[in-house]
Design a protein around this motif. Structure first.
Motif, PDB file in Angstrom:
ATOM      1  N   CYS A 176       0.839  -1.204   0.000  1.00  0.00           N
ATOM      2  CA  CYS A 176       0.000   0.000   0.000  1.00  0.00           C
ATOM      3  C   CYS A 176       0.872   1.251   0.000  1.00  0.00           C
ATOM      4  N   GLY A 177       1.891   1.191   0.864  1.00  0.00           N
ATOM      5  CA  GLY A 177       2.801   2.344   0.893  1.00  0.00           C
ATOM      6  C   GLY A 177       3.468   2.550  -0.442  1.00  0.00           C
ATOM      7  N   THR A 186       3.133   5.758  -2.904  1.00  0.00           N
ATOM      8  CA  THR A 186       4.280   6.518  -3.422  1.00  0.00           C
ATOM      9  C   THR A 186       4.270   6.513  -4.942  1.00  0.00           C
ATOM     10  N   LEU A 187       3.931   5.333  -5.500  1.00  0.00           N
ATOM     11  CA  LEU A 187       3.878   5.240  -6.969  1.00  0.00           C
ATOM     12  C   LEU A 187       2.843   6.208  -7.532  1.00  0.00           C
ATOM     13  N   GLU A 230       3.965   9.687  -7.290  1.00  0.00           N
ATOM     14  CA  GLU A 230       4.955   9.967  -8.338  1.00  0.00           C
ATOM     15  C   GLU A 230       4.271  10.212  -9.676  1.00  0.00           C
ATOM     16  N   LYS A 231       3.314   9.279  -9.960  1.00  0.00           N
ATOM     17  CA  LYS A 231       2.602   9.408 -11.237  1.00  0.00           C
ATOM     18  C   LYS A 231       1.857  10.746 -11.288  1.00  0.00           C
ATOM     19  N   GLU A 232       1.240  11.086 -10.160  1.00  0.00           N
ATOM     20  CA  GLU A 232       0.457  12.321 -10.138  1.00  0.00           C
ATOM     21  C   GLU A 232       1.358  13.525 -10.376  1.00  0.00           C
TER      22      GLU A 232
END
Lengths: 211, 108
Positions: free
Chosen positions: B40-41, B45-46, B49-51
């Protein structure tokens, strides 16, 4: 220096349109047919001159050339030339609105007429005198245009002296540049083709009895 | 009576087998809870990052659009030469009309 849409009240824009129409009618009547190519060339250069932006501190200024147009074409044809140039500028470049077109024509056209008259008084036979007359016409053209801008905005409810001060201060560099450009152009023309400066007048004088 | 006969000895291995059979999933379960937390963490974070990447891209697109607007506002070379052509054409028409008028007046 262009007045945009919606700045002036409707009555003033209509009145300025009427004055411009009268000016064009007078100009068309007075303009000699043989002057047409010269008017076309000067109009084209007036049309393009406003695109040359010179960086000046935080903003940029551009040439207006009413003085030079008046000096080269004489007072009668100058108004026609300025009007045609401004119409195309407002259509193609979105300089100034269509409703304010009449006001813009007066703002640039009247100084051109005044400078043309003044240039005919000041010009002489020597190149120095001609370039001096050109410089005076060029500088005075911008000065008059700024004052007319202030006067037109005054009708829109602005403070005349405040706007006049700002407009004159903002156009002081333009005035200097314009005077230099006009002096150089006139001196070059009087050196290379001096008949271009007096041509229309002599032609009118010689043609007048025959017509 | 029969319950007493029930072999208690067998219960032990059965219990052991059952515990072996049952325990591994429970152990897995116990182990998977922290595992899920880590995924989940990672996922958050992914996503973040994508956002960030997307916002960066959108911002650059907006900048491009603004630059394009600015460019559209400014007259380009086509407008300039078109205007010069208009002026020369207009005065050409005027000269043509004037010349025709002159011609017809001389012919009459």
């Amino acid at each position: 220096m262009h007045i945009s849409d919606g700045v002036l009240p409707l009555s003033i824009s209509l009145a300025s349109y009427a004055v411009t129409a009268a000016g064009i009618a007078y100009s068309l009547k007075k303009t000699d047919q043989k002057d047409l190519p010269k008017i076309a060339v000067v109009t084209s250069s007036f049309f393009v001159a406003s695109l040359i932006h010179l960086p000046m501190g935080p903003t940029s200024v551009h040439l207006l050339l009413p003085g030079l147009v008046g000096a080269l074409l004489g007072p009668a044809a100058a108004f026609l030339s300025i009007t045609v140039g401004l119409v195309l500028q407002s259509i193609l470049f979105q300089f100034g609105g269509l409703t304010a077109l009449g006001a813009n024509c007066i703002m640039i056209g009247v100084p051109a007429v005044v400078c043309g008259t003044l240039f005919q008084f000041l010009q002489g036979s020597s190149i120095q005198q001609n370039s001096f007359a050109g410089a005076v016409a060029g500088g005075l053209g911008i000065c008059l245009a700024a004052l007319l801008l202030a006067g037109l905005l005054y009708t829109g409810g602005e403070d005349f002296f405040g706007v006049a001060q700002i407009a004159l201060a903002a156009h002081l560099p333009v005035m200097i540049i314009e005077a230099a450009v006009s002096a150089c152009s006139i001196s070059f023309i009087s050196r290379v083709k001096p008949e271009m400066l007096t041509w229309s007048r002599t032609l009118q004088c010689t043609n007048e009895p025959g017509r | 009576m029969k319950l007493q006969h029930f072999p208690h000895k067998i219960l032990f291995p059965v219990a052991i087998v059952l515990s072996i059979l049952l325990l591994p999933p429970s152990v897995h379960l116990m182990a998977s809870v922290p595992d899920q937390q880590t995924t989940c963490g990672e996922l958050t974070t992914l996503l973040l990052e994508k956002e960030q990447q997307f916002t960066r891209e959108v911002r650059s697109l907006k900048r491009d659009i603004a630059a394009l607007h600015h460019k559209l506002d400014k007259p380009d070379i086509k407008d300039i030469f078109g205007g010069i052509g208009y002026i020369i054409g207009l005065f050409g028409i005027a000269a043509f009309v004037a010349a025709r008028r002159n011609n017809s007046s001389t012919q009459e």
